[in-house]
Design a protein around this motif. Structure first.
Motif, PDB file in Angstrom:
ATOM      1  N   SER A 146       0.834  -1.200   0.000  1.00  0.00           N
ATOM      2  CA  SER A 146       0.000   0.000   0.000  1.00  0.00           C
ATOM      3  C   SER A 146       0.869   1.251   0.000  1.00  0.00           C
ATOM      4  CB  SER A 146      -0.895  -0.009   1.244  1.00  0.00           C
ATOM      5  OG  SER A 146      -1.411   1.274   1.514  1.00  0.00           O
ATOM      6  N   GLY A 147       0.343   2.329  -0.557  1.00  0.00           N
ATOM      7  CA  GLY A 147       1.057   3.598  -0.500  1.00  0.00           C
ATOM      8  C   GLY A 147       1.292   4.078   0.916  1.00  0.00           C
ATOM      9  N   LYS A 148       0.518   3.563   1.877  1.00  0.00           N
ATOM     10  CA  LYS A 148       0.714   3.939   3.277  1.00  0.00           C
ATOM     11  C   LYS A 148       2.044   3.433   3.822  1.00  0.00           C
ATOM     12  CE  LYS A 148      -2.981   1.950   4.804  1.00  0.00           C
ATOM     13  NZ  LYS A 148      -4.063   1.493   5.718  1.00  0.00           N
ATOM     14  N   ALA A 149       2.614   2.423   3.174  1.00  0.00           N
ATOM     15  CA  ALA A 149       3.834   1.794   3.684  1.00  0.00           C
ATOM     16  C   ALA A 149       5.077   2.159   2.887  1.00  0.00           C
ATOM     17  CB  ALA A 149       3.661   0.274   3.692  1.00  0.00           C
ATOM     18  N   THR A 150       4.951   3.015   1.868  1.00  0.00           N
ATOM     19  CA  THR A 150       6.105   3.388   1.057  1.00  0.00           C
ATOM     20  C   THR A 150       6.555   4.806   1.398  1.00  0.00           C
ATOM     21  OG1 THR A 150       4.750   4.259  -0.756  1.00  0.00           O
ATOM     22  CG2 THR A 150       5.318   1.912  -0.824  1.00  0.00           C
ATOM     23  N   PRO A 151       7.817   5.125   1.178  1.00  0.00           N
ATOM     24  CA  PRO A 151       8.312   6.458   1.538  1.00  0.00           C
ATOM     25  C   PRO A 151       7.625   7.596   0.800  1.00  0.00           C
ATOM     26  CG  PRO A 151      10.142   4.938   1.180  1.00  0.00           C
ATOM     27  CD  PRO A 151       8.905   4.237   0.722  1.00  0.00           C
ATOM     28  N   PRO A 174       1.792   3.177  -4.238  1.00  0.00           N
ATOM     29  CA  PRO A 174       1.750   1.726  -4.026  1.00  0.00           C
ATOM     30  C   PRO A 174       2.737   1.002  -4.934  1.00  0.00           C
ATOM     31  CG  PRO A 174      -0.114   2.419  -5.359  1.00  0.00           C
ATOM     32  CD  PRO A 174       0.586   3.681  -4.921  1.00  0.00           C
ATOM     33  N   LEU A 175       3.045  -0.239  -4.556  1.00  0.00           N
ATOM     34  CA  LEU A 175       4.017  -1.031  -5.300  1.00  0.00           C
ATOM     35  C   LEU A 175       3.500  -2.444  -5.528  1.00  0.00           C
ATOM     36  CD1 LEU A 175       7.256  -0.105  -3.295  1.00  0.00           C
ATOM     37  CD2 LEU A 175       6.670   0.730  -5.577  1.00  0.00           C
ATOM     38  N   VAL A 204      10.109 -21.404   2.421  1.00  0.00           N
ATOM     39  CA  VAL A 204      11.354 -20.750   2.852  1.00  0.00           C
ATOM     40  C   VAL A 204      11.473 -19.373   2.210  1.00  0.00           C
ATOM     41  CG1 VAL A 204      13.877 -20.880   2.830  1.00  0.00           C
ATOM     42  CG2 VAL A 204      12.522 -22.941   3.275  1.00  0.00           C
ATOM     43  N   ARG A 205      11.124 -19.270   0.923  1.00  0.00           N
ATOM     44  CA  ARG A 205      11.168 -17.961   0.261  1.00  0.00           C
ATOM     45  C   ARG A 205      10.230 -16.972   0.946  1.00  0.00           C
ATOM     46  NH1 ARG A 205       8.893 -18.291  -4.428  1.00  0.00           N
ATOM     47  NH2 ARG A 205       8.544 -20.538  -4.566  1.00  0.00           N
ATOM     48  N   PHE A 206       9.063 -17.445   1.364  1.00  0.00           N
ATOM     49  CA  PHE A 206       8.120 -16.571   2.060  1.00  0.00           C
ATOM     50  C   PHE A 206       8.738 -16.050   3.357  1.00  0.00           C
ATOM     51  CE2 PHE A 206       4.782 -15.507   5.003  1.00  0.00           C
ATOM     52  CZ  PHE A 206       3.821 -14.879   4.220  1.00  0.00           C
ATOM     53  N   GLU A 207       9.339 -16.943   4.130  1.00  0.00           N
ATOM     54  CA  GLU A 207       9.942 -16.531   5.402  1.00  0.00           C
ATOM     55  C   GLU A 207      11.086 -15.543   5.169  1.00  0.00           C
ATOM     56  OE1 GLU A 207      11.082 -20.194   7.162  1.00  0.00           O
ATOM     57  OE2 GLU A 207       9.017 -20.866   7.527  1.00  0.00           O
ATOM     58  N   THR A 208      11.878 -15.796   4.134  1.00  0.00           N
ATOM     59  CA  THR A 208      12.980 -14.883   3.827  1.00  0.00           C
ATOM     60  C   THR A 208      12.455 -13.509   3.442  1.00  0.00           C
ATOM     61  OG1 THR A 208      14.349 -16.730   3.053  1.00  0.00           O
ATOM     62  CG2 THR A 208      14.996 -14.509   2.362  1.00  0.00           C
ATOM     63  N   ALA A 209      11.474 -13.487   2.537  1.00  0.00           N
ATOM     64  CA  ALA A 209      10.907 -12.208   2.105  1.00  0.00           C
ATOM     65  C   ALA A 209      10.236 -11.483   3.263  1.00  0.00           C
ATOM     66  CB  ALA A 209       9.915 -12.435   0.969  1.00  0.00           C
ATOM     67  N   GLN A 210       9.592 -12.236   4.155  1.00  0.00           N
ATOM     68  CA  GLN A 210       8.953 -11.629   5.318  1.00  0.00           C
ATOM     69  C   GLN A 210       9.992 -10.932   6.198  1.00  0.00           C
ATOM     70  OE1 GLN A 210       5.523 -11.838   5.717  1.00  0.00           O
ATOM     71  NE2 GLN A 210       5.723 -10.370   7.370  1.00  0.00           N
ATOM     72  N   GLN A 211      11.141 -11.567   6.386  1.00  0.00           N
ATOM     73  CA  GLN A 211      12.214 -10.953   7.167  1.00  0.00           C
ATOM     74  C   GLN A 211      12.726  -9.685   6.493  1.00  0.00           C
ATOM     75  OE1 GLN A 211      15.344 -13.764   8.000  1.00  0.00           O
ATOM     76  NE2 GLN A 211      13.990 -15.177   9.088  1.00  0.00           N
ATOM     77  N   LEU A 212      12.903  -9.743   5.177  1.00  0.00           N
ATOM     78  CA  LEU A 212      13.366  -8.567   4.446  1.00  0.00           C
ATOM     79  C   LEU A 212      12.378  -7.412   4.585  1.00  0.00           C
ATOM     80  CD1 LEU A 212      14.607 -10.224   1.127  1.00  0.00           C
ATOM     81  CD2 LEU A 212      16.028  -9.324   2.964  1.00  0.00           C
ATOM     82  N   LEU A 213      11.093  -7.726   4.483  1.00  0.00           N
ATOM     83  CA  LEU A 213      10.068  -6.694   4.592  1.00  0.00           C
ATOM     84  C   LEU A 213      10.071  -6.049   5.966  1.00  0.00           C
ATOM     85  CD1 LEU A 213       7.172  -8.426   2.669  1.00  0.00           C
ATOM     86  CD2 LEU A 213       7.988  -6.111   2.227  1.00  0.00           C
ATOM     87  N   GLU A 214      10.205  -6.859   6.988  1.00  0.00           N
ATOM     88  CA  GLU A 214      10.195  -6.303   8.342  1.00  0.00           C
ATOM     89  C   GLU A 214      11.407  -5.405   8.562  1.00  0.00           C
ATOM     90  OE1 GLU A 214       8.764  -5.347  11.976  1.00  0.00           O
ATOM     91  OE2 GLU A 214       7.762  -6.359  10.309  1.00  0.00           O
ATOM     92  N   GLN A 215      12.560  -5.837   8.064  1.00  0.00           N
ATOM     93  CA  GLN A 215      13.762  -5.012   8.189  1.00  0.00           C
ATOM     94  C   GLN A 215      13.603  -3.703   7.425  1.00  0.00           C
ATOM     95  OE1 GLN A 215      16.776  -7.649   6.687  1.00  0.00           O
ATOM     96  NE2 GLN A 215      16.609  -9.057   8.414  1.00  0.00           N
ATOM     97  N   ALA A 216      13.048  -3.780   6.218  1.00  0.00           N
ATOM     98  CA  ALA A 216      12.851  -2.572   5.414  1.00  0.00           C
ATOM     99  C   ALA A 216      11.818  -1.655   6.057  1.00  0.00           C
ATOM    100  CB  ALA A 216      12.418  -2.951   3.998  1.00  0.00           C
ATOM    101  N   ARG A 217      10.763  -2.233   6.610  1.00  0.00           N
ATOM    102  CA  ARG A 217       9.724  -1.421   7.253  1.00  0.00           C
ATOM    103  C   ARG A 217      10.285  -0.658   8.443  1.00  0.00           C
ATOM    104  NH1 ARG A 217       6.250  -1.569  11.423  1.00  0.00           N
ATOM    105  NH2 ARG A 217       7.131  -3.518  12.189  1.00  0.00           N
ATOM    106  N   GLU A 218      11.121  -1.322   9.230  1.00  0.00           N
ATOM    107  CA  GLU A 218      11.704  -0.662  10.395  1.00  0.00           C
ATOM    108  C   GLU A 218      12.574   0.517   9.991  1.00  0.00           C
ATOM    109  OE1 GLU A 218      13.724  -3.748  12.466  1.00  0.00           O
ATOM    110  OE2 GLU A 218      11.893  -4.629  13.303  1.00  0.00           O
ATOM    111  N   LYS A 259      11.976   1.885   4.528  1.00  0.00           N
ATOM    112  CA  LYS A 259      12.577   1.767   3.201  1.00  0.00           C
ATOM    113  C   LYS A 259      11.904   0.713   2.332  1.00  0.00           C
ATOM    114  CE  LYS A 259      16.063   4.710   3.349  1.00  0.00           C
ATOM    115  NZ  LYS A 259      16.226   5.794   2.377  1.00  0.00           N
ATOM    116  N   ILE A 260      10.578   0.547   2.414  1.00  0.00           N
ATOM    117  CA  ILE A 260       9.926  -0.345   1.452  1.00  0.00           C
ATOM    118  C   ILE A 260       9.730   0.476   0.176  1.00  0.00           C
ATOM    119  CG2 ILE A 260       8.015  -1.917   0.996  1.00  0.00           C
ATOM    120  CD1 ILE A 260       7.531  -2.195   3.918  1.00  0.00           C
ATOM    121  N   SER A 261      10.817   0.644  -0.525  1.00  0.00           N
ATOM    122  CA  SER A 261      10.847   1.466  -1.733  1.00  0.00           C
ATOM    123  C   SER A 261      11.132   0.587  -2.938  1.00  0.00           C
ATOM    124  CB  SER A 261      11.935   2.537  -1.621  1.00  0.00           C
ATOM    125  OG  SER A 261      13.216   1.926  -1.538  1.00  0.00           O
ATOM    126  N   TYR A 262      10.904   1.125  -4.121  1.00  0.00           N
ATOM    127  CA  TYR A 262      11.194   0.336  -5.318  1.00  0.00           C
ATOM    128  C   TYR A 262      12.675  -0.001  -5.401  1.00  0.00           C
ATOM    129  CZ  TYR A 262      12.946   4.588  -7.648  1.00  0.00           C
ATOM    130  OH  TYR A 262      13.665   5.705  -7.990  1.00  0.00           O
TER     131      TYR A 262
END
Length: 766
Positions: free
Chosen positions: A29-34, A38-39, A195-209, A212-215
């Motif tokens: 959602s656009g609410k989560a991007t800098p 939306p992406l 496993v890919r889901f768990e990896t991507a989930q970790q990346l998203l959480e790190q980026a959200r913190e 930086k959930i940017s293109y």
């Protein structure tokens, strides 16, 4: 165009027992991007590795889509966007339609083509789902965004669909929805991509913190992720410290693996913006060897030549990426060899892996695209404007791949010889800081040189001379007139590079009544108030600086130590013209009588072409600033005309500095008190050490490392941790000596960690 023949593609259908076409997909959602836009993200895995882009305008809306190269008419679209800003992509689901098998299946590509031609919003897409005859022949997750801010995933099977709205806090509390190859509405513990889901989930959480959930983050960090979350392996972090070689890793459960044919990030628009500027960030080939090119429906039917091809031919950029991919999977035609990635060709200590080269190049694409989009949003655009940009992209990317062909990943044989000038032992910490900063680069060897070395010819083998901080007049005084003339000759005629830091930057100027070399094209002013103060100052990069320091390109404000450096302006009668890479923002006038508005908006870093050679001037002290010391070896590569390489994330830490800190009288008193408390009680020592480091004290380099020899183990432990934090690589011998006698297990562990990480920062091995 002749297609690249890949024997391993044939083997896929014969040997692989699990699907190779399991995509990783995301809706944000656009609410989560800098920027509030939306992406969509699709990392495409498929048995057909040849892809290209197509423009279609037949019935309904015009749209751009990604297709298989052999799909001449574009009957199946695998991701795309239309002129109304409606965008769609999918990932296959392998845990729906488990009962009541239907002969109608695999209709996702034709369905997405239909949606792009007829839908302008999520509501219209939902209406299309309702009207579709049952069974629909669908087993997928469709990610959709529109120009009104809509962003959702739809889990679809033959008969029903379920919406997961990225704007709904109950469904997506963090503003995004992620899918791989199993549906939440399907059979539990069935499907692919866990496993890919768990990896991507970790990346998203790190980026959200990090906000930086940017293109850019998705393109470079998600699509080129080398993390296996199950085994807790991070191959990028590991092999950034390992020299190039035939090192293999199992990429089977990485987000990007052999069957990853392409990637796309679709960046929508804010409500009210022109939907024709919805951006399709397109990676048309294997993401680890293919750079991104942006597309817009506003550009019309003429897409970049690198992304298109007639008939059943393949896109040229896909072929370029495929050729490099084959180098990375040399065992792909041998049984399960397609799982084994030769990681050194993508990531290595030398910094010349394909991923490392591509990501550095992409920073320029991001910057140029952002500049154009800002202008188009403000001033409007024509189809021809976008097509001219496509022509530029075609040429730049073609040139880049030709250049990369000449710079294949390989073990570094290049040695950059650097000499740090020592004017008879003055300013020893400035010399040490320069030597240790240069040592971050594994190809740079260093030694101290004197005026006698320069005059006798013993310095003629050097590629670079660095004049450190200290006293400019004493440095040129040590050189003497003949030594100064010799340095100018070595640079302008022999092609040597030269860097001046603070006082060294003074002597590179052409300043009246000041003994200087006249190489930088700058003049120092207000020398009468040279003692104006010091502190952690603000600076910003120019567009040219962002190209040379892409690691810092997204940061508007940066920080560096500053200690009474020169105030520079353009010299009026110099034959040399400088390029400003960074601008000082801080106004330093802490000493009584020094004028205001003298240091701010002046050059902070500049480079100058000097005939056969090149010079760089730095007003501040990045070599003394934790997280920024790598700027000096990067400048060393620039002035010696060598390709820049990335440095380890332990060295590149601009984020640790968040505010300007000028050393006022009050701050100076606070630091002096802390210094005296280093001989107090345990509690006073610990508090004092933290105060010194948190205050970015100039003398932390002198005060913190010796505390490793304190009698209290807690003090020693903190000393090891802070010595690492301030990156005192020169203190490694102190830490190694302390380790031999340390009895506290906790303190010993802290010392061992500090030694290990400081060696990595220094360009050593993990």
């Amino acid at each position: 165009m002749k297609a690249v023949v890949r024997f391993s593609v044939i083997l896929f259908s014969l040997l692989i027992t699990i699907p190779s076409w399991g995509c990783t997909t995301l809706v944000v959602s656009g609410k989560a991007t800098p920027d509030g836009r939306p992406l969509l993200w699709k990392l495409r895995d498929t048995e057909v590795l040849e892809n290209k882009m197509i423009w279609i305008k037949e019935e309904g809306y015009a749209f751009i889509g990604m297709i298989n190269a052999n799909d001449e008419k574009g009957e199946n679209i695998w991701s795309g966007s239309n002129e109304k800003g409606f965008s769609i992509m999918n990932s296959a689901s392998f845990n729906v339609n488990m009962e009541g098998k239907s002969d109608k299946k695999d209709c996702e590509g034709t369905f997405m083509r239909k949606a792009l031609a007829h839908c302008a919003s999520l509501a219209e897409f939902e209406a299309l789902l309702e009207k579709e005859p049952r069974p629909m022949g669908l087993a997928a997750h469709f990610g959709v965004i529109d120009a009104q801010g809509g962003a959702a995933f739809y889990e679809v099977n033959n008969h029903t669909w379920t919406k997961f709205d990225a704007n709904d806090e109950a469904t997506a509390p963090n503003g995004y929805v992620l899918r791989t190859n199993y549906s939440l509405t399907g059979k539990e513990r069935t499907g692919y991509g866990f496993v890919r889901f768990e990896t991507a989930q970790q990346l998203l959480e790190q980026a959200r913190e990090r906000g930086k959930i940017s293109y850019q983050t998705i393109i470079q960090t998600f699509s080129r992720c080398f993390v296996n979350s199950l085994t807790q392996e991070d191959f990028r972090a590991e092999y950034e410290t390992v020299p190039f070689g035939e090192h293999y890793v199992n990429s089977g459960d990485l987000i990007t693996r052999y069957g990853s044919s392409s990637g796309m990030v679709i960046q929508g628009v804010r409500k009210g913006e022109d939907p024709l500027l919805t951006t399709l960030w397109t990676t048309i080939g294997f993401p680890n060897t293919c750079c991104v090119i942006p597309l817009w429906c506003g550009g019309g039917e003429h897409l970049p030549a690198l992304l298109t091809a007639p008939g059943t031919e393949n896109a040229p950029l896909n072929e370029k990426a495929a050729a490099l991919q084959e180098e990375c999977y040399p065992r792909a035609g041998m049984g399960s060899g397609y799982k084994y990635l030769q990681i050194g060709r993508l990531i290595n200590r030398e910094g010349n892996g394909y991923v490392q080269q591509i990501e550095a190049f992409e920073q320029a694409i991001f910057q140029q695209t952002e500049a154009e989009r800002v202008r188009w949003r403000q001033e409007g655009f024509t189809k021809e404007d976008i097509q001219r940009f496509y022509t530029l992209m075609d040429q730049k990317v073609t040139d880049f791949y030709e250049e990369m062909e000449r710079h294949k990943p390989m073990q570094a044989s290049l040695e950059i010889k650097a000499g740090v000038f020592n004017k008879n032992g003055d300013s020893p910490y400035c010399i040490t800081d320069a030597l240790e900063a240069l040592a971050i680069d594994p190809a740079i060897t260093t030694r101290v040189v004197s005026a006698a070395d320069i005059m006798s010819g013993r310095a003629d083998d050097l590629d670079l001379i660095l004049f450190p901080g200290g006293g400019g007049r004493s440095e040129t005084g040590s050189l003497g007139e003949q030594g100064m003339e010799r340095v100018v000759q070595l640079v302008t005629e022999k092609g040597m590079g030269v860097i001046g830091i603070c006082a060294g930057a003074y002597i590179l100027t052409k300043t009246p009544d000041y003994p200087s070399l006249g190489l930088s094209g700058a003049e120092a002013i207000d020398i009468a108030h040279d003692h104006r103060g010091h502190g952690l100052v603000k600076f910003s990069l120019t567009p040219q600086g962002k190209e040379l320091f892409p690691e810092l390109a997204e940061r508007e404000i940066l920080y560096s130590q500053y200690y009474e450096g020169p105030v520079l302006i353009e010299a009026t009668d110099s034959p040399w013209k400088y390029t400003e890479l960074a601008t000082m923002l801080s106004d330093v006038h802490l000493v009584e009588g020094t004028p205001e508005n003298m240091t701010n908006n002046r050059p902070f870093i500049l480079v100058t072409e000097n005939g056969a050679g090149m010079s760089a001037s730095v007003v501040g002290h990045p070599e003394s600033t934790p997280g920024m010391r790598w700027i000096i070896p990067r400048l060393a590569r620039i002035v010696t005309k060598n390709r820049p390489i990335p440095y380890h994330k332990l060295a590149v830490r601009p984020e640790i500095h968040t505010q300007e800190m000028l050393y006022t009288k009050e701050e100076a008193r606070k630091q002096r008190k802390a210094y005296y408390n280093l001989t107090g009680s345990k509690e006073e020592k610990i508090a004092a050490m933290k105060t010194i480091v948190e205050g970015n004290a100039w003398s932390a380099k002198k005060w913190i490392p010796p505390m490793i020899r304190d009698n209290d183990p807690e003090v020693r432990k903190l000393a090891a941790e802070l010595t690492l934090f301030i990156e005192r690589t020169d203190a490694i011998p102190d830490l190694e000596a302390a380790l031999q006698t340390e009895t506290s297990p906790q303190t010993k562990a802290a010392i061992e960690e500090a030694i290990q990480k400081l060696n990595i920062i220094r360009g050593g091995y993990e």
